[in-house]
Design a protein around this motif. Structure first.
Motif, PDB file in Angstrom:
ATOM      1  N   GLU A  79     -43.283 -10.009 -27.859  1.00 26.29           N
ATOM      2  CA  GLU A  79     -43.252  -9.161 -26.024  1.00 26.29           C
ATOM      3  C   GLU A  79     -42.309  -8.840 -25.683  1.00 26.29           C
ATOM      4  N   ASP A  80     -41.790  -9.472 -25.649  1.00 23.56           N
ATOM      5  CA  ASP A  80     -40.621  -9.623 -24.678  1.00 23.56           C
ATOM      6  C   ASP A  80     -39.507  -8.754 -24.862  1.00 23.56           C
ATOM      7  N   LYS A 105     -38.440  -4.381 -24.027  1.00 22.74           N
ATOM      8  CA  LYS A 105     -36.764  -4.753 -23.491  1.00 22.74           C
ATOM      9  C   LYS A 105     -36.363  -3.654 -24.258  1.00 22.74           C
ATOM     10  N   ALA A 147     -33.474 -13.277 -28.691  1.00 19.72           N
ATOM     11  CA  ALA A 147     -33.477 -12.875 -27.249  1.00 19.72           C
ATOM     12  C   ALA A 147     -32.687 -11.659 -27.124  1.00 19.72           C
TER      13      ALA A 147
END
Length: 99
Positions: free
Chosen positions: A2-3, A7, A70
């Protein structure tokens, strides 16, 4: 995931470069579009970490979000490739967002 998705959507909207890991390698990407293929999310992005012979050779690669680590938005913007057209790459793909 989700992150990363959020982004990347921000990066597309703001035309910002993203630093991330893709299949274990550090890459800098200029994401041009987000699309769905067979239920999976992908981005079409220029890999700025790749060595290109000349500027005319540069093209978007397709990166599955599940393979991205990330993501970090960098304080660096990009201009879309001159040849870029905001359209799904293949028939059956669903375009979700583009620069």
């Amino acid at each position: 995931m989700e992150d990363i998705r959020l982004k990347l959507m921000e990066a597309i909207a703001r035309q910002q470069v993203v630093a991330t890991r893709y299949n274990g390698k550090e890459v800098r990407l200029a994401p041009h579009l987000l699309f769905e293929r067979h239920g999976d999310l992908f981005i079409g992005a220029l890999n700025l970490s790749k060595s290109w012979r000349d500027e005319d050779e540069r093209q978007l690669g397709q990166f599955k979000l599940a393979g991205l680590g990330a993501a970090e938005l960098l304080d660096e913007t990009f201009d879309p490739l001159p040849s870029f057209q905001a359209a799904a790459p293949r028939v059956g793909d669903k375009l979700l967002l583009a620069v």
